[in-house]
Design a protein around this motif. Structure first.
Motif, short mmCIF file in Angstrom:
data_model
loop_
_atom_site.label_atom_id
_atom_site.label_comp_id
_atom_site.label_asym_id
_atom_site.label_seq_id
_atom_site.Cartn_x
_atom_site.Cartn_y
_atom_site.Cartn_z
N GLY A 49 37.71 36.46 26.06
CA GLY A 49 37.02 36.02 27.26
C GLY A 49 37.68 34.86 27.97
O GLY A 49 37.36 34.58 29.12
N ASP A 50 38.61 34.14 27.30
CA ASP A 50 39.36 33.09 27.97
C ASP A 50 40.42 33.70 28.87
O ASP A 50 40.82 34.87 28.70
CB ASP A 50 40.02 32.16 26.95
N THR A 51 40.91 32.92 29.82
CA THR A 51 41.87 33.41 30.80
C THR A 51 43.28 32.98 30.44
O THR A 51 43.53 31.81 30.13
CB THR A 51 41.50 32.90 32.20
N TYR A 52 44.21 33.94 30.48
CA TYR A 52 45.63 33.69 30.20
C TYR A 52 46.47 34.28 31.32
O TYR A 52 46.06 35.24 31.99
CB TYR A 52 46.04 34.33 28.87
N GLU A 58 46.04 37.25 35.99
CA GLU A 58 45.27 36.50 35.00
C GLU A 58 44.54 37.55 34.17
O GLU A 58 44.03 38.54 34.69
CB GLU A 58 44.29 35.54 35.67
N GLN A 60 41.97 38.54 30.67
CA GLN A 60 40.99 38.19 29.64
C GLN A 60 40.98 39.30 28.61
O GLN A 60 40.75 40.47 28.94
CB GLN A 60 39.60 38.02 30.25
N ASP A 62 39.41 41.34 25.56
CA ASP A 62 38.05 41.69 25.15
C ASP A 62 37.95 42.11 23.69
O ASP A 62 36.89 41.95 23.07
CB ASP A 62 37.50 42.83 26.00
N ALA A 163 41.98 44.60 27.30
CA ALA A 163 41.96 43.44 28.19
C ALA A 163 41.61 43.86 29.62
O ALA A 163 41.73 45.03 29.99
CB ALA A 163 43.30 42.72 28.17
N ASP A 166 42.68 40.15 36.58
CA ASP A 166 42.33 39.76 37.94
C ASP A 166 43.62 39.79 38.76
O ASP A 166 44.31 38.79 38.90
CB ASP A 166 41.70 38.37 37.96
N PHE A 173 37.59 40.35 37.13
CA PHE A 173 38.54 40.82 36.12
C PHE A 173 38.41 42.33 35.85
O PHE A 173 38.49 42.78 34.72
CB PHE A 173 38.37 40.03 34.82
#
Length: 255
Positions: A49-52, A58, A60, A62, A163, A166, A173
């Protein structure tokens, strides 16, 4: 499913004195071990759930889970200690930094003391599992989980990496996704990693195995583009699946 680790008890010779005998046993020298798996995205712990940053997106993540079989330690004397036959590594609890740092841990007891030079295992299920389905296993078995079985291909999904992206930077996302579910008759790879592990009598040791998702997703020096490969659910994906599995072998590091 963890195997019982067998030990050989050395029994002293029996000396007959008159009509009696004295039988003395030597207690096996044993220790405990915790093996912890951690996942990363580059230098950062993988937090669901964090953004990379990923290519121009970008992203996330899952879901990340995979199956290991035949987890073993190899001693300096080339003796092999079997730890487990089938293990599911599931990072579902890595929803924040604290939980991600904990990793996925497995505790093993009654392991022979001594020095160990490597750990080895198989990613996935080797050919001995071909033709088996969840119905062939008891309800509490890892391989009884229908979510892990690929009915249309007639075998198990040994890795799930999913994943959302975005792509247009609008905070949504759902622009691009990937679902890399790895399976197939050849979906297994052997891994052996060097370690420096010393187990002492009645001690408790730990061993960390880290793997980097970026390493898994990098082919020919570039990250896989989800616009080109968004899923692995067709026979045309066989070569791509093989590439990801090959990357898996080198993604593990002992820290």
């Amino acid at each position: 499913m963890f195997k019982n680790i067998a030990f050989i008890t050395l029994v002293s010779a029996v000396f007959l004195i008159g009509c009696g005998s004295d039988d003395t046993s030597v207690t096996p020298l044993e220790s405990d071990l915790t093996i912890k798996f951690k996942s990363h995205y580059g230098p950062s712990l993988l937090v669901l759930g964090d953004t990379y940053n990923y290519l121009d997106y970008e992203v996330q993540f899952d879901k990340f889970k995979f199956i290991l079989t035949d987890l073993e330690l190899v001693s300096d004397n080339n003796e092999v200690v079997s730890l487990s036959d089938v293990t599911l590594i599931d990072f579902k609890d890595a929803v924040n930094e604290t939980e991600a740092a904990k990793g996925v841990s497995f505790d093993f007891s009654a392991i022979p003391t001594g020095n160990y030079k490597s750990i080895r295992f198989t990613i996935g299920l080797d050919s001995s599992y071909l033709g088996l389905t969840p119905a062939d296993f008891s309800s509490n078995d890892i391989l009884a989980q229908s979510e892990l079985y690929w009915a249309s291909w007639g075998n198990y999904i040994i890795t799930k990496l999913e994943a959302r992206f975005d792509a247009n930077e609008d905070g949504n996302f759902l622009d691009e996704t990937f679902q890399y579910h790895l399976g197939g008759d050849e979906a297994f790879r052997s891994v052996e990693k060097s370690i420096d592990l010393s187990l002492i009598l009645d001690g408790s040791s730990s061993l960390d195995l880290d793997l980097d998702i970026k390493d898994i997703l990098t082919i020919d020096g570039a990250l896989v583009d989800p616009a080109e490969w968004s899923a692995t659910h067709s026979t045309s994906s066989v070569g791509f699946i093989a590439d990801l599995l090959n990357n898996f072998v080198d993604a593990f590091e002992n820290n």
